[in-house]
Motif scaffolding. Structure first.
Motif, PDB file in Angstrom:
ATOM      1  N   ASN A 118       0.822  -1.213   0.000  1.00 10.91           N
ATOM      2  CA  ASN A 118       0.000   0.000   0.000  1.00 10.91           C
ATOM      3  C   ASN A 118       0.856   1.263   0.000  1.00 10.91           C
ATOM      4  OD1 ASN A 118      -2.378  -1.426  -0.035  1.00 10.91           O
ATOM      5  ND2 ASN A 118      -2.553  -1.492   2.214  1.00 10.91           N
ATOM      6  N   ALA A 119       1.919   1.193   0.813  1.00 10.78           N
ATOM      7  CA  ALA A 119       2.826   2.349   0.871  1.00 10.78           C
ATOM      8  C   ALA A 119       3.460   2.604  -0.475  1.00 10.78           C
ATOM      9  CB  ALA A 119       3.903   2.110   1.939  1.00 10.78           C
ATOM     10  N   MET A 120       3.880   1.530  -1.148  1.00 12.74           N
ATOM     11  CA  MET A 120       4.503   1.680  -2.454  1.00 12.74           C
ATOM     12  C   MET A 120       3.544   2.295  -3.461  1.00 12.74           C
ATOM     13  SD  MET A 120       7.667   0.727  -2.597  1.00 12.74           S
ATOM     14  CE  MET A 120       7.986   0.187  -4.275  1.00 12.74           C
ATOM     15  N   LEU A 121       2.283   1.892  -3.333  1.00 12.58           N
ATOM     16  CA  LEU A 121       1.305   2.408  -4.277  1.00 12.58           C
ATOM     17  C   LEU A 121       0.977   3.878  -4.029  1.00 12.58           C
ATOM     18  CD1 LEU A 121      -1.170  -0.622  -4.422  1.00 12.58           C
ATOM     19  CD2 LEU A 121       0.328   0.204  -6.257  1.00 12.58           C
ATOM     20  N   ASN A 122       1.055   4.294  -2.749  1.00 11.20           N
ATOM     21  CA  ASN A 122       0.608   5.638  -2.395  1.00 11.20           C
ATOM     22  C   ASN A 122       1.755   6.637  -2.223  1.00 11.20           C
ATOM     23  OD1 ASN A 122      -2.137   4.928  -2.345  1.00 11.20           O
ATOM     24  ND2 ASN A 122      -1.824   3.959  -0.353  1.00 11.20           N
ATOM     25  N   SER A 123       2.973   6.257  -2.511  1.00 15.48           N
ATOM     26  CA  SER A 123       4.083   7.208  -2.356  1.00 15.48           C
ATOM     27  C   SER A 123       5.104   7.001  -3.465  1.00 15.48           C
ATOM     28  CB  SER A 123       4.776   7.023  -1.002  1.00 15.48           C
ATOM     29  OG  SER A 123       5.615   5.900  -1.045  1.00 15.48           O
ATOM     30  N   LYS A 124       6.081   7.930  -3.496  1.00 16.22           N
ATOM     31  CA  LYS A 124       7.158   7.825  -4.482  1.00 16.22           C
ATOM     32  C   LYS A 124       8.415   7.217  -3.867  1.00 16.22           C
ATOM     33  CE  LYS A 124       5.464  11.756  -7.112  1.00 16.22           C
ATOM     34  NZ  LYS A 124       5.738  13.121  -7.615  1.00 16.22           N
ATOM     35  N   ALA A 125       8.275   6.610  -2.695  1.00 14.32           N
ATOM     36  CA  ALA A 125       9.427   6.028  -2.021  1.00 14.32           C
ATOM     37  C   ALA A 125       9.973   4.844  -2.814  1.00 14.32           C
ATOM     38  CB  ALA A 125       9.055   5.580  -0.613  1.00 14.32           C
ATOM     39  N   VAL A 126      11.294   4.640  -2.705  1.00 13.06           N
ATOM     40  CA  VAL A 126      11.941   3.503  -3.356  1.00 13.06           C
ATOM     41  C   VAL A 126      12.368   2.529  -2.273  1.00 13.06           C
ATOM     42  CG1 VAL A 126      13.889   2.763  -4.766  1.00 13.06           C
ATOM     43  CG2 VAL A 126      12.749   4.933  -5.250  1.00 13.06           C
ATOM     44  N   TRP A 127      11.906   1.318  -2.372  1.00 15.49           N
ATOM     45  CA  TRP A 127      12.250   0.303  -1.381  1.00 15.49           C
ATOM     46  C   TRP A 127      13.444  -0.470  -1.888  1.00 15.49           C
ATOM     47  CZ3 TRP A 127       9.563  -0.679   3.253  1.00 15.49           C
ATOM     48  CH2 TRP A 127       8.429   0.141   3.450  1.00 15.49           C
ATOM     49  N   LEU A 128      14.507  -0.503  -1.048  1.00 17.67           N
ATOM     50  CA  LEU A 128      15.724  -1.205  -1.443  1.00 17.67           C
ATOM     51  C   LEU A 128      15.819  -2.532  -0.721  1.00 17.67           C
ATOM     52  CD1 LEU A 128      18.321   1.721  -1.355  1.00 17.67           C
ATOM     53  CD2 LEU A 128      16.959   0.926  -3.289  1.00 17.67           C
ATOM     54  N   THR A 129      16.353  -3.504  -1.432  1.00 19.49           N
ATOM     55  CA  THR A 129      16.618  -4.790  -0.799  1.00 19.49           C
ATOM     56  C   THR A 129      17.919  -4.679  -0.012  1.00 19.49           C
ATOM     57  OG1 THR A 129      17.929  -5.564  -2.666  1.00 19.49           O
ATOM     58  CG2 THR A 129      15.531  -5.932  -2.767  1.00 19.49           C
ATOM     59  N   GLY A 130      18.218  -5.694   0.762  1.00 21.57           N
ATOM     60  CA  GLY A 130      19.463  -5.701   1.513  1.00 21.57           C
ATOM     61  C   GLY A 130      20.676  -5.577   0.595  1.00 21.57           C
TER      62      GLY A 130
END
Length: 368
Positions: A8-20
């Motif tokens: 949900n967060a990914m869909l509602n923001s421009k944040a980039v989630w990084l893997t380890g």
């Protein structure tokens, strides 16, 4: 549930989630930048000091630039002449300093001006320890200015707070300097800046290009200016100063007086100077020490006797430790701008004293 929140967060923001693994790559890139940026900057920044170059007065606290100058002098196999404003040439032009006059006498560009305005022995020790590491296995001329032991204040002995030059260069914790009252964070920052090249380099950018402030502060002060344009400006060249128009101390109403010579055995500045000599020697350097010439004409007869005793102690220590040296004879009274700085003709005569001195000839001129 956690995955659902993440989606949900990914869909509602421009944040980039990084893997380890991606975080690891980012860390490696940042460390590489942290380590290599100062070195890469030397390929970007033009720094081509001429034969009479001295660190510009306005960049007097840019120790990263001083270190860069040291590396060039060392690569060119020149003899560094290190000291305070007497060597830097506070009252004369770059082409009237001691290093220039020595080059004139020997007929080649053999000596380099590594003086720093205001570098009292406590600061000079830090300068040599942290920013002149490339000065090794070569001949060095090191100056000692007796001015720094002419009062308890100059010797940094007073317990009352005293704001002296180059506080970032002095020992921050040990030995203790009674008049130095900087906060713990200030002292810690000074240690970090001189220990980690990245922070020394950012200090260089602040002093040389950003009016002495960091990038965020500079952008606030100059909201319509491009900081990259500021960073590609040419480095400041050694500038003319008002001090170069100085007349003699006599013309300015100078008169004889007593100064409070400190006990050499308990002197902080003398302690730091001896440590500077030893530090240079541990790097394989052959050190020649020049003492003075102090303006003895301004001393009363009684005070001149006290100064003579101090000079005797200095010379004994240098002799006992087999350090070649010259206790410079005083110049004519009209050749001083103040208590310790020669005027232009004074430097010519001081260079002549040195080159006529057998110890200088053997330790410096004969060494290659």
């Amino acid at each position: 549930m956690a995955e659902e929140l993440k989606d949900n967060a990914m869909l509602n923001s421009k944040a980039v989630w990084l893997t380890g693994r991606q975080w690891l790559i980012v860390a490696v890139v940042l460390v590489a930048l942290f380590v290599s940026a100062p070195m890469l900057w030397t390929r970007v920044e033009t720094f081509e000091p001429g034969p009479d170059y001295r660190i510009p007065y306005a960049l007097g606290s840019d120790y990263w630039l001083y270190a860069r100058h040291c590396r060039l002098v060392s690569r060119q196999a020149k003899v560094p002449v290190i000291g305070d404003s007497v060597i830097w040439g506070h009252y004369v032009r770059p082409d009237q300093t001691l290093s220039h006059c020595l080059n004139d006498v020997v007929g080649e560009g053999r000596f380099a001006n590594l003086g720093l305005d205001g570098a009292h022995p406590a600061a000079l020790g830090g300068l040599i320890e942290h920013y002149a590491r490339n000065i090794s296995n070569q001949t060095v001329v090191l100056h000692f200015n007796p001015l720094w032991i002419s009062s308890a204040t100059h010797d940094l002995q007073t317990t009352k707070e005293f704001h002296f030059n180059h506080p970032k260069l002095v020992p921050q914790f040990r030995p203790s300097i009674p008049c130095y009252r900087a906060s713990f964070s200030t002292r810690l920052n000074a240690v970090i800046e001189r220990t980690i090249p990245f922070f020394g380099w950012t200090g260089h950018l602040r002093i040389a290009y950003l009016d002495g402030v960091d990038l965020p502060a500079w952008t606030l002060q100059n909201p319509y200016e491009n900081p990259l344009a500021a960073l590609i400006e040419p480095l400041a060249e050694p500038e003319s100063t008002e001090a170069e128009k100085a007349t003699t101390w006599l013309d300015r109403g100078g008169s004889k007086r007593d100064v409070g010579w400190v006990d050499l055995d308990g002197s902080l500045q003398w302690l730091f100077f001896r440590r500077a000599v030893e530090r240079l020697q541990t790097r394989g350097n052959r050190v020649f020490v020049l003492v003075g010439p102090f303006n003895e004409h301004m001393l009363t007869a009684e005070n001149a006797v006290a100064y003579g005793a101090v000079k005797g102690q200095i010379e004994r220590w240098l002799t006992e430790n087999r350090i070649p040296h010259l206790m410079a004879a005083p110049l004519a009274a009209e050749l001083y701008a103040d208590s310790s700085h020669p005027l232009g003709e004074g430097y010519v005569l001081l260079a002549q004293q040195l080159t006529d001195d057998p110890a200088f000839q053997a330790a410096v001129l004969a060494a290659r």
